[in-house]
Design an enzyme around this catalytic site. Structure first.
Site, PDB file in Angstrom:
ATOM      1  N   ARG A  21      13.947 -12.604   2.140  1.00  0.00           N
ATOM      2  CA  ARG A  21      14.193 -14.000   1.763  1.00  0.00           C
ATOM      3  C   ARG A  21      14.725 -14.015   0.341  1.00  0.00           C
ATOM      4  O   ARG A  21      14.788 -12.977  -0.306  1.00  0.00           O
ATOM      5  CB  ARG A  21      12.857 -14.774   1.808  1.00  0.00           C
ATOM      6  N   GLY A  28      -8.985  -3.409  -0.135  1.00  0.00           N
ATOM      7  CA  GLY A  28      -9.187  -4.309  -1.271  1.00  0.00           C
ATOM      8  C   GLY A  28      -9.707  -3.565  -2.492  1.00  0.00           C
ATOM      9  O   GLY A  28     -10.510  -4.103  -3.244  1.00  0.00           O
ATOM     10  N   GLY A  29      -9.276  -2.310  -2.662  1.00  0.00           N
ATOM     11  CA  GLY A  29      -9.678  -1.552  -3.840  1.00  0.00           C
ATOM     12  C   GLY A  29     -10.996  -0.796  -3.662  1.00  0.00           C
ATOM     13  O   GLY A  29     -11.377  -0.011  -4.525  1.00  0.00           O
ATOM     14  N   GLU A  55       8.147  -2.186  -0.389  1.00  0.00           N
ATOM     15  CA  GLU A  55       8.370  -3.166   0.677  1.00  0.00           C
ATOM     16  C   GLU A  55       9.692  -3.885   0.484  1.00  0.00           C
ATOM     17  O   GLU A  55      10.337  -3.760  -0.553  1.00  0.00           O
ATOM     18  CB  GLU A  55       7.226  -4.169   0.766  1.00  0.00           C
TER      19      GLU A  55
END
Lengths: 82, 452
Positions: free
Chosen positions: B294, B166-167, B290
């Site tokens: 979809r 998270g940084g 990534e």
């Protein structure tokens, strides 16, 4: 003489009684609350907003189920003011 | 894979509407699956039939496997289209749909699980010969091996604590001196803050562009529909997207698109998908990050510049048809821009603003497309994400598309809840936006400077 205050939803959304599925509920019947205590969360469009008590007293009723949808003005809990 | 005659649409909002439109044009009967909060939705109105799948909370409806499979059975649906969000990238649910003998409009459960996990996706990409963000791979334990790894990776790089996240636990080294200094400090800090001194190295792609390639596969072959530039983001949420990415040199564009097709074909991809890259304009390098298995929110800009219908394409390949487009027939014409309209108040730190739309006038005329579920009198429910519509413009060039967007925004009038429309209009006035000189954190930097 004691007085019962209704705490209502100020936002529409989904009501949560606890911070995360693993944590204890913020309040349950019989709990004492102070002004400024977080008593639940309302999720609005994926943002979580604390429901903060405006009174001090004892919770006498939790009126909505966890993860129920609530609308503005719906009664969330009743607190007997001390 | 079998023909679909009755399609259960299990998304909501604008993508449910978009899906129903494509299916209807193919002569497929549509059934909108909706939660109790969505009974007045445009999707329910436009679909041939509808079925309630549960309560307002997504866990009770749009994420509820059993409720949806029951609805599919009861409505005799032979196909399910997941849209985006909710269950669209759930391998577990896709498998249950396949096992129920219903056609899943999307890649197989195996493909979803293979590409859905980031670490596995990166390995798959490397195996297909696609470059990923250079890094040390494993932990780097001493400065000598850090130096050796750094030669391979290149500067600037990040020294990342393996226990961080998270940084947190990240240091940046822009040259060897900073690496020597930062490595010692990072190891100590990591041990002190996380109880684990393990660090690894990864190239920092500074001022990067987010560029993604649209692909469609039929299980054997895949084609690409060129790229989109989605660099204008706020808190990692896309705000504004363009096709094509005008900053890409032609040679980079063709290499990137070829990589995306190779990757899709290497996993026998069936359906629409997006291969995402970070692009460094300074070095003209790009790195796979990534794959989304979809359809994506911003698919219309690709449809506009390529003159194709991606949802129709998805429906066809899901039914076992070969690809409806040949690569040599797919070309970019002109420029398209999409802006997202969210029910959020840009004046109040983008606070969600559900509520009833009192009046609404959409823009029209040449080169303007609106994908939305909003209508006058519609009450935006508070339970789901805040996207209420997308304004898409197409014109012969980027400059003309900007002018058309300005014109279309001026024609748009929405009263009731606050929306991000005024924010988009302000973006359109920024020199960097007009000059196409921005990166993925540009909006945040701009907003911070303005607040000062």
């Amino acid at each position: 003489m004691s007085q019962t205050v209704e705490m209502t939803a100020e936002l529409p959304g989904t009501f949560y009684t606890r911070e995360s599925p693993g944590s204890e509920p913020y309040v349950s019947v019989g709990a004492t609350v102070s002004v400024g205590d977080t008593v639940g969360l309302i999720e609005v469009m994926k943002m979580f907003n604390p429901v903060v008590s405006t009174v001090a007293g004892t919770v006498v009723e939790v009126c909505v189920e966890a993860e129920d949808s609530v609308d503005v003005g719906d009664v969330l809990l009743r607190v007997e003011v001390s | 894979m079998a023909d679909i005659s009755r399609l259960l649409v299990i998304s909501r909002g604008e993508i449910a509407v978009r899906t129903i439109r494509a299916a209807t044009e193919l002569g497929i009967t549509t059934v909108a699956a909706y939660s109790s909060a969505d009974q007045d939705s445009l999707a329910v109105t436009l679909a041939d039939e509808s079925v309630n799948i549960g309560g307002a909370h997504a866990k009770k409806s749009y994420l509820n496997h059993e409720a949806i499979l029951t609805a599919a059975r009861e409505t005799e649906a032979d196909g399910i289209h997941p849209g985006y969000g909710f269950l669209s990238e759930s391998a577990d649910f896709a498998r249950k749909v396949e096992e129920a003998g219903v056609t899943w409009v999307g890649p197989s459960a195996d493909t979803i699980s293979r590409m859905g996990d980031k670490a596995t996706a990166i390995k798959t990409a490397e195996a297909a010969g696609v470059r990923v963000v250079p890094g040390s791979g494993g932990l780097v334990t001493d400065i000598a091996s850090a130096r050796i790894a750094a030669d391979q990776i290149g500067y600037p790089m990040m020294i990342k604590a393996t226990a961080g996240g998270g940084g947190r636990g990240i240091r940046i080294a822009r040259d060897e001196a900073e690496l020597v200094e930062g490595f010692a400090a990072a190891t100590q800090e990591a041990a002190a803050s996380f109880g684990d001194g393990g660090v690894y190295l990864e190239r920092l792609v500074d001022s990067a562009r987010h560029i993604e390639v649209q692909v469609l596969g039929d299980g054997t072959r895949a084609v690409h529909f060129y790229e989109r530039d989605c660099s204008l983001q706020r808190r990692r949420q896309k705000v504004w997207e363009e096709a094509p990415a005008e900053i890409l040199p032609a040679s980079v564009r063709s290499a990137m698109c070829a990589d995306a097709v190779d990757l899709a074909e290497s996993v026998r991809y069936c359906g629409a998908g997006t291969v995402e890259f970070l692009y460094d304009p300074a070095t003209e390098e790009y790195f796979f990050i990534e794959m989304n298995t979809r359809i994506q929110v911003e698919h219309p800009i690709t449809e506009e510049v390529c003159g194709v219908d991606l949802i129709r394409g998805m429906l066809l390949v899901a039914q076992g048809h070969p690809l409806p487009y040949r690569q040599e027939e797919i070309a970019i014409r002109g420029h398209a821009i999409e802006v997202r309209i969210n029910s959020e108040d840009p004046e109040a730190d983008f606070r969600p603003a559900p509520g009833t739309i009192e009046s609404l006038r959409w823009p029209a005329g040449p080169g303007v497309r609106i994908d939305t579920m909003a209508y006058e009198g519609y009450t935006i429910p508070p339970f789901y994400d805040s996207l209420i519509g997308k304004l898409i413009v197409w014109a012969e060039s980027r400059e003309l598309a900007l002018a058309r967007l300005r014109r279309a925004l001026a024609e748009t009038e929405l009263t009731g809840p606050a929306t991000t429309l005024p924010f988009v209009a302000r973006l359109l006035d920024q020199d960097e936006v007009i000059a196409n000189e921005f990166h993925t954190t540009w909006i945040e930097n701009w907003l911070e400077e303005e607040a000062r």
